[in-house]
Structures are given as structure tokens and as C-alpha cells.
Design a protein around this motif. Structure first.
Motif, PDB file in Angstrom:
ATOM      1  N   ALA A  31      36.216  37.027  47.909  1.00  0.00           N
ATOM      2  CA  ALA A  31      37.298  36.733  48.854  1.00  0.00           C
ATOM      3  C   ALA A  31      37.105  37.427  50.185  1.00  0.00           C
ATOM      4  CB  ALA A  31      38.637  37.149  48.240  1.00  0.00           C
ATOM      5  N   GLY A  32      36.148  38.350  50.259  1.00  0.00           N
ATOM      6  CA  GLY A  32      35.935  39.090  51.496  1.00  0.00           C
ATOM      7  C   GLY A  32      37.000  40.124  51.751  1.00  0.00           C
ATOM      8  N   VAL A  33      37.592  40.670  50.689  1.00  0.00           N
ATOM      9  CA  VAL A  33      38.648  41.679  50.812  1.00  0.00           C
ATOM     10  C   VAL A  33      38.041  43.064  50.656  1.00  0.00           C
ATOM     11  CG1 VAL A  33      40.752  42.598  49.754  1.00  0.00           C
ATOM     12  CG2 VAL A  33      40.447  40.119  49.992  1.00  0.00           C
ATOM     13  N   ALA A  34      38.160  43.888  51.682  1.00  0.00           N
ATOM     14  CA  ALA A  34      37.590  45.231  51.658  1.00  0.00           C
ATOM     15  C   ALA A  34      38.388  46.141  50.731  1.00  0.00           C
ATOM     16  CB  ALA A  34      37.575  45.817  53.070  1.00  0.00           C
ATOM     17  N   HIS A  35      37.662  46.943  49.954  1.00  0.00           N
ATOM     18  CA  HIS A  35      38.312  47.895  49.052  1.00  0.00           C
ATOM     19  C   HIS A  35      37.309  48.984  48.702  1.00  0.00           C
ATOM     20  CE1 HIS A  35      36.041  45.288  46.362  1.00  0.00           C
ATOM     21  NE2 HIS A  35      36.095  46.239  45.456  1.00  0.00           N
ATOM     22  N   ASP A  36      37.824  50.096  48.205  1.00  0.00           N
ATOM     23  CA  ASP A  36      36.981  51.174  47.696  1.00  0.00           C
ATOM     24  C   ASP A  36      37.709  51.821  46.528  1.00  0.00           C
ATOM     25  OD1 ASP A  36      38.947  52.820  48.813  1.00  0.00           O
ATOM     26  OD2 ASP A  36      37.771  53.268  50.607  1.00  0.00           O
ATOM     27  N   ARG A  37      37.242  52.986  46.107  1.00  0.00           N
ATOM     28  CA  ARG A  37      37.836  53.618  44.924  1.00  0.00           C
ATOM     29  C   ARG A  37      39.289  54.004  45.152  1.00  0.00           C
ATOM     30  NH1 ARG A  37      38.128  59.032  45.632  1.00  0.00           N
ATOM     31  NH2 ARG A  37      36.933  59.960  47.341  1.00  0.00           N
ATOM     32  N   ARG A  38      39.700  54.104  46.425  1.00  0.00           N
ATOM     33  CA  ARG A  38      41.088  54.458  46.723  1.00  0.00           C
ATOM     34  C   ARG A  38      42.021  53.262  46.678  1.00  0.00           C
ATOM     35  NH1 ARG A  38      39.706  57.240  52.324  1.00  0.00           N
ATOM     36  NH2 ARG A  38      38.439  55.321  52.308  1.00  0.00           N
ATOM     37  N   GLY A  39      41.469  52.053  46.741  1.00  0.00           N
ATOM     38  CA  GLY A  39      42.303  50.869  46.677  1.00  0.00           C
ATOM     39  C   GLY A  39      41.918  49.833  47.713  1.00  0.00           C
ATOM     40  N   HIS A  49      43.588  38.022  56.733  1.00  0.00           N
ATOM     41  CA  HIS A  49      44.998  38.166  57.078  1.00  0.00           C
ATOM     42  C   HIS A  49      45.945  37.268  56.288  1.00  0.00           C
ATOM     43  CE1 HIS A  49      44.590  40.487  61.145  1.00  0.00           C
ATOM     44  NE2 HIS A  49      44.094  41.138  60.104  1.00  0.00           N
ATOM     45  N   HIS A  50      45.434  36.298  55.582  1.00  0.00           N
ATOM     46  CA  HIS A  50      46.310  35.486  54.733  1.00  0.00           C
ATOM     47  C   HIS A  50      46.392  36.063  53.317  1.00  0.00           C
ATOM     48  CE1 HIS A  50      42.325  34.101  53.625  1.00  0.00           C
ATOM     49  NE2 HIS A  50      42.837  33.469  52.574  1.00  0.00           N
ATOM     50  N   ILE A  51      45.684  37.149  53.068  1.00  0.00           N
ATOM     51  CA  ILE A  51      45.731  37.826  51.766  1.00  0.00           C
ATOM     52  C   ILE A  51      46.378  39.194  51.964  1.00  0.00           C
ATOM     53  CG2 ILE A  51      44.416  38.704  49.810  1.00  0.00           C
ATOM     54  CD1 ILE A  51      42.233  36.710  50.440  1.00  0.00           C
ATOM     55  N   TYR A  52      47.466  39.434  51.253  1.00  0.00           N
ATOM     56  CA  TYR A  52      48.211  40.680  51.350  1.00  0.00           C
ATOM     57  C   TYR A  52      48.004  41.492  50.074  1.00  0.00           C
ATOM     58  CZ  TYR A  52      50.727  38.320  55.143  1.00  0.00           C
ATOM     59  OH  TYR A  52      51.055  37.653  56.295  1.00  0.00           O
ATOM     60  N   ALA A  53      48.291  42.775  50.144  1.00  0.00           N
ATOM     61  CA  ALA A  53      48.274  43.638  48.953  1.00  0.00           C
ATOM     62  C   ALA A  53      49.423  44.616  49.059  1.00  0.00           C
ATOM     63  CB  ALA A  53      46.945  44.386  48.836  1.00  0.00           C
ATOM     64  N   CYS A  54      50.051  44.914  47.938  1.00  0.00           N
ATOM     65  CA  CYS A  54      51.156  45.871  47.942  1.00  0.00           C
ATOM     66  C   CYS A  54      51.245  46.559  46.590  1.00  0.00           C
ATOM     67  CB  CYS A  54      52.480  45.192  48.297  1.00  0.00           C
ATOM     68  SG  CYS A  54      52.988  43.843  47.214  1.00  0.00           S
ATOM     69  N   GLY A  59      37.440  42.883  38.253  1.00  0.00           N
ATOM     70  CA  GLY A  59      37.509  41.490  37.843  1.00  0.00           C
ATOM     71  C   GLY A  59      38.259  40.572  38.774  1.00  0.00           C
ATOM     72  N   LEU A  60      38.745  41.070  39.912  1.00  0.00           N
ATOM     73  CA  LEU A  60      39.523  40.225  40.821  1.00  0.00           C
ATOM     74  C   LEU A  60      38.648  39.374  41.731  1.00  0.00           C
ATOM     75  CD1 LEU A  60      42.417  42.608  41.959  1.00  0.00           C
ATOM     76  CD2 LEU A  60      42.589  40.598  40.478  1.00  0.00           C
ATOM     77  N   GLY A  61      37.357  39.686  41.800  1.00  0.00           N
ATOM     78  CA  GLY A  61      36.483  38.933  42.682  1.00  0.00           C
ATOM     79  C   GLY A  61      36.770  39.182  44.151  1.00  0.00           C
ATOM     80  N   LEU A  62      37.109  40.410  44.487  1.00  0.00           N
ATOM     81  CA  LEU A  62      37.470  40.721  45.870  1.00  0.00           C
ATOM     82  C   LEU A  62      36.296  40.525  46.825  1.00  0.00           C
ATOM     83  CD1 LEU A  62      39.687  43.909  45.385  1.00  0.00           C
ATOM     84  CD2 LEU A  62      40.395  41.509  45.592  1.00  0.00           C
ATOM     85  N   PHE A  67      39.245  35.658  42.305  1.00  0.00           N
ATOM     86  CA  PHE A  67      38.985  34.879  43.521  1.00  0.00           C
ATOM     87  C   PHE A  67      37.615  34.209  43.426  1.00  0.00           C
ATOM     88  CE2 PHE A  67      42.282  37.602  45.318  1.00  0.00           C
ATOM     89  CZ  PHE A  67      42.954  36.729  46.159  1.00  0.00           C
ATOM     90  N   VAL A  68      37.601  32.947  43.782  1.00  0.00           N
ATOM     91  CA  VAL A  68      36.355  32.207  43.925  1.00  0.00           C
ATOM     92  C   VAL A  68      35.871  32.323  45.364  1.00  0.00           C
ATOM     93  CG1 VAL A  68      35.264  29.937  43.757  1.00  0.00           C
ATOM     94  CG2 VAL A  68      37.002  30.621  42.089  1.00  0.00           C
ATOM     95  N   ASN A  69      36.815  32.245  46.269  1.00  0.00           N
ATOM     96  CA  ASN A  69      36.586  32.466  47.698  1.00  0.00           C
ATOM     97  C   ASN A  69      37.915  32.920  48.282  1.00  0.00           C
ATOM     98  OD1 ASN A  69      38.132  30.011  48.382  1.00  0.00           O
ATOM     99  ND2 ASN A  69      36.332  28.921  47.583  1.00  0.00           N
ATOM    100  N   SER A  70      38.002  33.017  49.585  1.00  0.00           N
ATOM    101  CA  SER A  70      39.212  33.572  50.186  1.00  0.00           C
ATOM    102  C   SER A  70      40.420  32.647  50.096  1.00  0.00           C
ATOM    103  CB  SER A  70      38.955  33.917  51.658  1.00  0.00           C
ATOM    104  OG  SER A  70      38.646  32.744  52.397  1.00  0.00           O
ATOM    105  N   GLY A  71      40.216  31.411  49.649  1.00  0.00           N
ATOM    106  CA  GLY A  71      41.338  30.480  49.565  1.00  0.00           C
ATOM    107  C   GLY A  71      41.610  29.948  48.183  1.00  0.00           C
ATOM    108  N   GLU A  72      40.904  30.486  47.159  1.00  0.00           N
ATOM    109  CA  GLU A  72      41.048  29.914  45.824  1.00  0.00           C
ATOM    110  C   GLU A  72      40.863  30.976  44.750  1.00  0.00           C
ATOM    111  OE1 GLU A  72      38.344  26.934  43.110  1.00  0.00           O
ATOM    112  OE2 GLU A  72      38.791  26.280  45.170  1.00  0.00           O
ATOM    113  N   VAL A  73      41.712  30.909  43.719  1.00  0.00           N
ATOM    114  CA  VAL A  73      41.541  31.759  42.547  1.00  0.00           C
ATOM    115  C   VAL A  73      41.422  30.877  41.320  1.00  0.00           C
ATOM    116  CG1 VAL A  73      42.820  33.719  43.510  1.00  0.00           C
ATOM    117  CG2 VAL A  73      44.043  31.983  42.175  1.00  0.00           C
TER     118      VAL A  73
END
Length: 471
Positions: free
Chosen positions: A277-285, A297-302, A271-274, A115-121
Motif C-alpha cells: 500500500a506504500g504506507v510507511a511504518h517502523d517498529r514504533r508504528g 493521504h486517503h489511508i488513515y491510522a488511529c 500481515g497487513l501488506g503495508l 492490502f494488495v495496493n493502496s486502493g484495495e484490500v
């Protein structure tokens, strides 16, 4: 501008991208590796179960005498076994051919996405913008920081299936599902296997009684266990490696030719650049809500990358939730109430819902109904008498089930459907189960409760009174 960019070509990403593409969306699927299929196909479920199948055949050859046939000690060629394993992967790989997904309208690209920002990779220097994104990058092996381990060399699920020669002495570090499955497989193929586990028992998440019974079954096949043992360091020797274990007051060396590390998995987010993108994460995922949206909210994870229920079947289920929300724009929430899991040893250990200990802690009035395979006709016919079912019920409702036995992974689904549909225990008891099948164990377990009620003294008095009253 793409409608959807999916990052990760495993089960979750493939399901999401293929459905979206076939529905006419402009979809890009980005995969770091040079092939699709993900961990399950190449390093996980498929190769491990294929190896277990070959190991089961080898063990069945040894058991010929149990069936009135000559026993035979197989001469195992691990290279041939793994050649078959590779052919199975290649056969299934056809389902994940990139051209198949391109025929659905999916723009398949290989390369690491960031991710470069929340709308672009960016992938291979090219920018991709999208209205919505799905992160489905899975997980990778977790390797503990043990002095000397890296220098001595070790295997993980990503490398063990490439072996061409059987290790005479194999130490498996970790007694979770992956560790136990591979320990039994290599023991049956001819390795002397030792399992090292820091916890006091194997499979700590499972029903403790059945986990102990499974450990006993593996021990009878020659697998040795060091439980409650801390691995302090690994020393390389001329003829192999030595693992220095701390077992309370005892310091014990264990020698091996190879080490297999199976101490769990961690989400693959490097390496995802989270952050960009402003995507919250920690060691659990990656943190997601019930609709599998990140805090953007426009970025999902599964799938495994969320750190929840790291199973292939859950990745597929979560992909369906993402499709409902991201594609159809329907506010559908994930329901984790009924999620089965299986350890594919022999006997298998399957679980859904609450374990007996969990149920009794929450509901002291819950009942645990048991029935052993040793008293089931089909178990005796097949020579598969290890294990039992433990069915947890409360007020006629099923709270969970633990099954240790042959084909437990298949048998658990009658309980899965019953729990999902909120079927009462009496319905299972009343259902006609074909004879002789292993599935009769569900009805037999349920009937242990109704048998208690049927044959109590009060019922016997009523029956005698009815016989006198009605000629």
C-alpha cells in the motif's frame, strides 16, 4: 467501491465505522478475530480492572479491623473470580454485537485483511476497493528474546485472565502500569509475587517521587521487587521455573510457578501488506500526520497502531479526528497537549501534562504545590491516606498534575478540564468544593500557594494598617 474500509474492530475502528455508517456511507469493517471489541474489552482494560476490583474487595476484607469490624482472610477461588470477569466482558460485549453495527449500515466481516495496493484490500480471498481506508489494528504484547523463556512458558495479558488456579509463586517481568496492576491484583488474591524490572525504578515515565511511594505501598502488601535487574535466562525445573537475574555484580536465581510478561506492547502491523500500500511504518508504528493521515493521504491510522499514547481513551479521541477528516472532509488536527493517563493500582497514580521534573527542566521558575491525602478529611474518614497531589504551576497557569491516591483516576479530570480550558489556578482556589470530598485536594493544593502570599509579613502590616485606618 466502498466509501470507507475500516481495518480493526477495537475502539478506534468501532467508533469510526459506526459514525460513518450512521451517516449513510458505504462502510466495511474488517476484524481479524471472530468477535468485535478489541484488546481493551477482551484482554486489557475491562478484564484487568475487573480483576483489580475483586482483589480490592479481598484486601478490604483483611482490613476489617481498620474500620472497627472483624478482619477476615478470604478463601480465594480464582476460577470464580475469573468467571465474574468473563461475565463482565460478556455484558459489555453486547455493545459490540456485530448485528448492532450492521443495523447502522456497516458491512461487518471477519478475517485477516491485507492490502494488495493502496486502493484495495483482500479478506478471505475477496477483494474490497475503497475511496478511503482506516487502519485501527491496535497493538500486541511485546515479548523479550530471553533464552529459555519460550520453552519455560509464560503468560501475557492475552492469556493470564484464563487462569483457573492461583499461581502460588508468580514472577511479573516488567514494572510498567500493566505489570504493577497485575502484580498487586495477584498478591491481594494470594500469590507470592515478585516483580523484575531492568530499569532502576518502577513507572519511569511518572513522577519519580510518587512512583517510589507507590512501590512502597505495594511492598507493604508483600510484593517483592528486583529493580535494575536483567533477566538473562529462564530454566524449567521439575516444580516450576527459575529466572536467572543479573543485578549488577550479583547473579540471583528467582523461582516461580508462572511467569507473566508485561514488558510493553508493539503495534499490530504484521500481515497487513503495508509495503504494497506504500504506507510507511517502523517498529514504533504507522507514521501519521496531525490529521492522522499516512503518507498515502486517503489511508488513515488511529489508536495503538500509530504508537502514540496507547490508551483506549486516546483511540476514541483519534477516531473523532479521523471522522472529521475522512468523513466530513474537515482539516482537523489532533491536539495532544492534555492527555491523562492512569495506573489503576491501589492507590492509583494519575498524570496529566508535565511531571514536576519535566516542568522544572523547561521552566525553572515553575512551582510544585503539594497536599497529602493524610491531611484531607475524607481521606482520613475513608482510611485512604496514602499518597498526595503534586500540582505544577507557573504564573498562575497549570502545567501538569500528578496524583497518587484513592480514586486518582477520577480526580485528575478536574485538572484535565482546567488545562484544556486554560483555567487559571485562582479559579480552582475560588471554586466551592463540597465537603467532605476527595476533590477538595485540588483547592487545598492551590491554596498552599495563596497561603504563602496571604500570611507573609507585608500582608500582615497592611491588615493592621487597615484596621487602624477604617473604624
Amino acid at each position: 467501491m466502498k466509501d470507507l474500509v475500516v481495518i480493526g474492530g477495537g475502539v478506534a475502528g468501532l467508533v469510526t465505522a459506526s459514525v460513518a455508517g450512521q451517516l449513510g456511507l458505504d462502510v466495511a469493517l474488517l476484524e481479524r478475530e471472530s468477535r468485535l471489541g478489541g484488546d481493551c474489552l477482551h484482554y486489557g482494560c475491562v478484564p484487568s480492572k475487573t480483576l483489580l476490583r475483586s482483589a480490592a474487595v479481598a484486601q478490604l476484607m483483611r482490613r476489617g479491623g481498620d474500620f472497627g469490624l472483624p478482619a477476615h482472610e478470604p478463601a480465594v477461588d480464582l476460577a470464580a473470580v475469573n468467571d465474574r470477569l468473563r461475565s463482565v466482558i460478556d455484558t459489555l460485549q453486547a455493545h459490540d454485537d456485530p448485528e448492532r453495527f450492521r443495523s447502522y449500515g456497516v458491512d461487518v466481516r471477519f478475517g485477516a485483511a491485507r492490502f494488495v495496493n493502496s486502493g484495495e484490500v483482500r479478506v478471505k480471498g475477496e477483494a474490497l476497493r475503497a475511496r478511503r481506508f482506516v487502519i485501527a489494528t491496535g497493538s500486541r504484547p511485546q515479548v523479550p528474546m530471553i533464552p529459555g523463556l519460550a520453552e519455560a512458558g509464560y503468560l501475557t495479558n492475552e492469556t493470564v485472565f484464563g487462569l483457573r488456579e492461583l499461581p502460588p509463586r508468580l514472577v511479573v517481568v516488567g514494572a510498567g502500569p500493566v505489570g504493577l496492576e497485575l502484580a498487586q491484583a495477584f498478591a491481594r488474591l494470594g500469590s507470592r509475587v515478585t516483580v523484575v524490572e531492568a530499569a532502576p525504578e518502577v513507572l519511569p515515565r511518572e513522577d519519580a517521587r510518587l512512583a517510589a511511594e507507590l512501590r512502597g505501598a505495594l511492598a507493604r502488601e508483600g510484593v517483592r521487587f528486583h529493580l535494575g535487574a536483567r533477566l538473562e535466562r529462564v530454566d524449567r525445573e521439575v516444580d516450576g521455573v527459575t529466572l536467572q537475574l543479573n543485578e549488577g555484580e550479583d547473579h540471583r536465581p528467582v523461582s516461580a510457578d508462572r511467569i507473566l510478561v508485561a514488558t510493553g506492547r508493539v503495534p499490530a502491523v504484521e500481515g497487513l501488506g503495508l509495503e504494497a500500500a506504500g504506507v510507511a511504518h517502523d517498529r514504533r508504528g504507522i507514521a501519521v500526520d496531525a490529521r492522522l493521515r499516512t503518507d498515502q493521504h486517503h489511508i488513515y491510522a488511529c489508536g495503538d497502531v500509530t504508537g502514540m499514547h496507547p490508551y483506549t481513551h486516546m483511540a476514541e479521541y483519534q477516531a473523532g479526528i479521523v471522522i472529521a477528516n475522512a468523513v466530513f472532509r474537515m482539516p482537523k488536527r489532533a491536539d495532544y497537549r492534555v492527555v491523562p493517563r492512569v495506573t489503576y493500582t491501589d492507590p492509583e497514580l494519575a498524570q496529566v501534562g508535565l511531571t514536576p521534573a519535566e516542568a522544572l527542566e523547561r521552566h525553572p521558575d515553575a512551582r510544585v504545590l503539594e497536599y497529602p491525602f493524610a491531611e484531607l478529611d475524607r481521606g482520613i474518614i475513608d482510611g485512604d491516606t496514602d499518597g498526595r497531589i503534586r500540582l505544577v504551576v507557573r504564573r498562575g497557569r497549570i502545567l501538569g498534575a500528578s496524583i497518587l491516591g484513592a480514586h486518582a483516576g477520577e480526580l485528575i479530570h478536574e485538572i484535565v478540564v482546567a488545562m484544556q480550558a486554560r483555567v487559571r489556578l485562582g479559579t480552582i482556589s475560588a471554586a466551592v468544593h463540597a465537603y467532605p470530598t476527595l476533590a477538595q485536594i485540588h483547592r487545598r493544593a492551590a491554596n498552599t500557594l495563596y497561603g504563602e502570599q496571604l500570611f507573609r509579613p507585608g500582608t500582615r502590616r497592611v491588615v493592621r494598617w487597615l484596621q487602624r485606618l477604617i473604624p
